[in-house]
Design an enzyme around this catalytic site. Structure first.
Site, PDB file in Angstrom:
ATOM      1  CE  LYS A   1      -2.452  -0.349   3.729  1.00  0.00           C
ATOM      2  NZ  LYS A   1      -2.103  -1.620   4.352  1.00  0.00           N
TER       3      LYS A   1
ATOM      4  NE  ARG B   1      -4.557  -1.099  10.537  1.00  0.00           N
ATOM      5  CZ  ARG B   1      -3.554  -0.669   9.784  1.00  0.00           C
ATOM      6  NH1 ARG B   1      -3.620   0.481   9.187  1.00  0.00           N
ATOM      7  NH2 ARG B   1      -2.483  -1.412   9.648  1.00  0.00           N
TER       8      ARG B   1
ATOM      9  NE  ARG C   1       6.618  -3.379   5.707  1.00  0.00           N
ATOM     10  CZ  ARG C   1       5.329  -3.093   5.883  1.00  0.00           C
ATOM     11  NH1 ARG C   1       4.602  -2.720   4.865  1.00  0.00           N
ATOM     12  NH2 ARG C   1       4.793  -3.228   7.063  1.00  0.00           N
TER      13      ARG C   1
ATOM     14  NE  ARG D   1       6.187  -0.707  10.244  1.00  0.00           N
ATOM     15  CZ  ARG D   1       5.043  -0.682   9.581  1.00  0.00           C
ATOM     16  NH1 ARG D   1       4.951  -0.008   8.460  1.00  0.00           N
ATOM     17  NH2 ARG D   1       4.009  -1.334  10.036  1.00  0.00           N
TER      18      ARG D   1
ATOM     19  NE  ARG E   1       1.661  -5.022  11.211  1.00  0.00           N
ATOM     20  CZ  ARG E   1       2.718  -4.857  10.422  1.00  0.00           C
ATOM     21  NH1 ARG E   1       3.855  -5.449  10.711  1.00  0.00           N
ATOM     22  NH2 ARG E   1       2.634  -4.121   9.354  1.00  0.00           N
TER      23      ARG E   1
END
Ligand code: ADP
Length: 218
Positions: A13, A88, A127, A160, A171
């Site tokens: 995203k 969300r 990532r 992260r 998540r």
């Protein structure tokens, strides 16, 4: 134009949001980035959010809604904006309906990047993010020009804390259970578009442009 970008954690995203911003010249607002900025500045909101985010849970609707309303007051949102990571939950979606009705800018366009959980895990653990400009890289698919540093700032890229495998599972669960109903709130609408997010980033962007084109033409 008001755009809502949906997709599971790690679906790309952030990357697409940046491409859309460059195309449409509207700000991309990521509630995750806003929350991380609050944490870095050590604000009361940041202190509340930190433990929840590190554990892979969702920050409370009231806090996130207030933070978003504040951000939307800024001048750069006048001509439109893209929301990444908001709404969300169904509560947030209903809240946003009221905020948008008050602004009077018409219905938002919804882009849902669909990616199965099995594709997400390997992607997300590779990532990296620039702590300064928040640009996202992937050591496998989208590496920076120079290993380990941001193309724009030259700042060392970071992983992260919530990109650890066990946290990612939580998540993904939160996404299915809590964001699922928010997406369902939009799926029947004319402006809802589902896109196959498993394709290469440039293909995903091409598919998004296809969806956006009729909105430009009129
Ligand atoms: P991702 O989409 O990859 O999970 P984000 O940067 O969007 O990453 O979000 C990171 C974390 O920030 C979430 O796991 C959650 O704890 C918190 N967060 C972000 N946006 C919201 C929101 N709209 N409501 C509640 N919590 C949020």
């Amino acid at each position: 134009m008001i755009l809502l970008l949906f997709g599971p954690p790690g679906c790309g995203k952030g990357t697409q949001a940046r491409l859309i911003t460059d195309l449409l010249h509207i700000p991309a607002i990521s509630t995750g980035d806003l929350l991380r900025a609050e944490i870095t500045s050590g604000t009361p909101l940041g202190l509340k959010a930190q433990a929840i985010m590190t554990a892979g849970g969702l920050v409370s609707d009231d806090l996130v809604n207030a933070m978003l309303v504040n951000r939307l007051k800024r001048h750069d949102c006048r001509e439109g904006f893209l929301l990444d990571g908001y709404p969300r939950t169904l509560e947030q979606a209903l809240f946003l309906d009221r905020v948008l009705a008050q602004r009077g800018g018409g219905e938002p366009m919804i882009i849902h990047m669909d990616v199965p959980a099995s594709v997400i895990l390997p992607r997300i653990t590779s990532r990296r993010q620039c702590p300064k400009c928040n640009r996202i890289y992937n050591v496998l698919h989208q590496p920076p020009k120079s290993a380990g540093v941001c193309d724009v700032d030259g700042v060392e890229l970071a992983t992260r804390k919530d990109d650890r495998q066990d946290v990612v599972r939580d998540r993904l669960r939160a996404y299915e259970q809590l964001t699922g109903p928010a997406i369902a709130h939009y799926t029947g609408k004319r402006m809802y578009h589902r896109i196959d997010g498993t394709q290469r980033p440039d293909r995903v962007f091409a598919a998004i442009q296809q969806v956006l084109r009729p909105a430009f033409v009129g």
